[in-house]
Design a protein around this motif. Structure first.
Motif, mmCIF file in Angstrom:
data_model
loop_
_atom_site.group_PDB
_atom_site.id
_atom_site.type_symbol
_atom_site.label_atom_id
_atom_site.label_comp_id
_atom_site.label_asym_id
_atom_site.label_seq_id
_atom_site.Cartn_x
_atom_site.Cartn_y
_atom_site.Cartn_z
ATOM 1 N N ARG A 22 31.269 23.311 -40.098
ATOM 2 C CA ARG A 22 31.435 24.763 -40.059
ATOM 3 C C ARG A 22 32.834 25.094 -39.561
ATOM 4 N N LEU A 23 33.466 26.044 -40.187
ATOM 5 C CA LEU A 23 34.825 26.417 -39.818
ATOM 6 C C LEU A 23 34.822 27.524 -38.763
ATOM 7 N N TYR A 24 35.829 27.499 -37.941
ATOM 8 C CA TYR A 24 35.991 28.498 -36.883
ATOM 9 C C TYR A 24 37.345 29.155 -37.046
ATOM 10 N N LYS A 25 37.412 30.412 -36.666
ATOM 11 C CA LYS A 25 38.690 31.124 -36.737
ATOM 12 C C LYS A 25 39.205 31.388 -35.331
ATOM 13 N N VAL A 26 40.512 31.260 -35.182
ATOM 14 C CA VAL A 26 41.179 31.582 -33.919
ATOM 15 C C VAL A 26 41.688 33.006 -34.060
ATOM 16 N N THR A 79 40.639 24.137 -29.012
ATOM 17 C CA THR A 79 41.787 23.551 -28.312
ATOM 18 C C THR A 79 43.025 24.427 -28.457
ATOM 19 N N LYS A 80 43.298 24.893 -29.675
ATOM 20 C CA LYS A 80 44.471 25.733 -29.922
ATOM 21 C C LYS A 80 44.355 27.072 -29.189
ATOM 22 N N ALA A 81 43.158 27.669 -29.206
ATOM 23 C CA ALA A 81 42.959 28.952 -28.526
ATOM 24 C C ALA A 81 43.193 28.798 -27.021
ATOM 25 N N LYS A 82 42.683 27.714 -26.452
ATOM 26 C CA LYS A 82 42.859 27.479 -25.014
ATOM 27 C C LYS A 82 44.322 27.214 -24.682
ATOM 28 N N GLU A 83 44.977 26.409 -25.503
ATOM 29 C CA GLU A 83 46.384 26.090 -25.273
ATOM 30 C C GLU A 83 47.257 27.346 -25.311
ATOM 31 N N ALA A 84 47.023 28.203 -26.297
ATOM 32 C CA ALA A 84 47.812 29.425 -26.429
ATOM 33 C C ALA A 84 47.533 30.394 -25.275
ATOM 34 N N THR A 85 46.267 30.536 -24.894
ATOM 35 C CA THR A 85 45.909 31.413 -23.776
ATOM 36 C C THR A 85 46.516 30.895 -22.477
ATOM 37 N N ASP A 86 46.496 29.572 -22.291
ATOM 38 C CA ASP A 86 47.067 28.979 -21.076
ATOM 39 C C ASP A 86 48.576 29.207 -20.993
ATOM 40 N N LEU A 87 49.269 29.182 -22.125
ATOM 41 C CA LEU A 87 50.708 29.476 -22.115
ATOM 42 C C LEU A 87 50.962 30.901 -21.615
ATOM 43 N N GLY A 88 50.118 31.829 -22.032
ATOM 44 C CA GLY A 88 50.243 33.207 -21.554
ATOM 45 C C GLY A 88 49.994 33.322 -20.060
ATOM 46 N N LYS A 89 48.957 32.621 -19.581
ATOM 47 C CA LYS A 89 48.653 32.653 -18.145
ATOM 48 C C LYS A 89 49.784 32.067 -17.316
ATOM 49 N N GLU A 90 50.363 30.958 -17.798
ATOM 50 C CA GLU A 90 51.465 30.328 -17.069
ATOM 51 C C GLU A 90 52.658 31.267 -16.951
ATOM 52 N N ALA A 91 52.863 32.101 -17.954
ATOM 53 C CA ALA A 91 53.972 33.053 -17.935
ATOM 54 C C ALA A 91 53.593 34.359 -17.242
ATOM 55 N N GLY A 92 52.328 34.497 -16.846
ATOM 56 C CA GLY A 92 51.893 35.697 -16.134
ATOM 57 C C GLY A 92 51.467 36.838 -17.039
ATOM 58 N N PHE A 93 51.113 36.536 -18.266
ATOM 59 C CA PHE A 93 50.682 37.566 -19.207
ATOM 60 C C PHE A 93 49.195 37.422 -19.527
ATOM 61 N N PRO A 94 48.529 38.553 -19.830
ATOM 62 C CA PRO A 94 47.098 38.501 -20.164
ATOM 63 C C PRO A 94 46.840 38.181 -21.644
ATOM 64 N N LEU A 95 47.673 37.330 -22.232
ATOM 65 C CA LEU A 95 47.538 36.958 -23.642
ATOM 66 C C LEU A 95 46.194 36.264 -23.857
ATOM 67 N N LEU A 96 45.458 36.682 -24.903
ATOM 68 C CA LEU A 96 44.131 36.126 -25.133
ATOM 69 C C LEU A 96 43.945 35.710 -26.582
ATOM 70 N N PHE A 97 43.515 34.465 -26.748
ATOM 71 C CA PHE A 97 43.112 33.936 -28.047
ATOM 72 C C PHE A 97 41.662 33.496 -27.905
ATOM 73 N N THR A 98 40.845 33.821 -28.887
ATOM 74 C CA THR A 98 39.430 33.396 -28.873
ATOM 75 C C THR A 98 39.137 32.626 -30.149
ATOM 76 N N SER A 99 38.005 31.923 -30.156
ATOM 77 C CA SER A 99 37.569 31.259 -31.380
ATOM 78 C C SER A 99 36.114 31.641 -31.637
ATOM 79 N N GLU A 100 35.791 31.825 -32.908
ATOM 80 C CA GLU A 100 34.420 32.188 -33.291
ATOM 81 C C GLU A 100 34.138 31.626 -34.680
ATOM 82 N N PRO A 101 32.855 31.408 -34.993
ATOM 83 C CA PRO A 101 32.519 30.850 -36.312
ATOM 84 C C PRO A 101 32.918 31.791 -37.440
ATOM 85 N N GLU A 102 33.366 31.183 -38.520
ATOM 86 C CA GLU A 102 33.694 31.975 -39.690
ATOM 87 C C GLU A 102 32.400 32.265 -40.445
ATOM 88 N N GLU A 103 32.307 33.437 -41.016
ATOM 89 C CA GLU A 103 31.090 33.829 -41.711
ATOM 90 C C GLU A 103 31.088 33.368 -43.135
#
Length: 103
Positions: A22-26, A79-103
């Motif tokens: 099953r595919l997931y979208k970021v 993994t990509k969503a977490k990595e991108a969100t963590d980069l935002g946190k490290e820089a002090g920004f509330p940047l958010l990436f999520t992942s969910e199943p594709e329909e």
């Protein structure tokens, strides 16, 4: 039939049907605090996007509230969503990436 005759019977082999994973979208979620240039930089670094593609994805999220960044296998998407969100946190920004199943 004589004793020397050999009877060969074919066995039918069934191939198991494998389902595609099953595919997931970021998804990039817009916020009012993270600078646009930083979002584009994260998209380029984590998702290997060009400057132009990153800008278009960021602007879509800016205008519509969210934007699909990439569609891939579940473990890669998470993994990509977490990595991108963590980069935002490290820089002090509330940047958010999520992942969910594709329909």
């Amino acid at each position: 039939m004589s004793d020397k005759d050999v009877v060969v019977r074919r066995k039918s082999r069934t191939k198991p049907k494998l389902e595609r994973p099953r595919l997931y979208k970021v998804i990039l979620v817009n916020d009012d605090y993270t600078p646009r240039e930083f979002v584009v930089m994260v998209l380029k670094a984590v998702f290997r996007m060009s400057e132009e593609t990153g800008y278009r994805v960021m602007m879509t999220a800016h205008k519509l509230g969210t934007s699909v960044v990439v569609v891939c296998a579940r473990d890669i998407a998470e993994t990509k969503a977490k990595e991108a969100t963590d980069l935002g946190k490290e820089a002090g920004f509330p940047l958010l990436f999520t992942s969910e199943p594709e329909e």
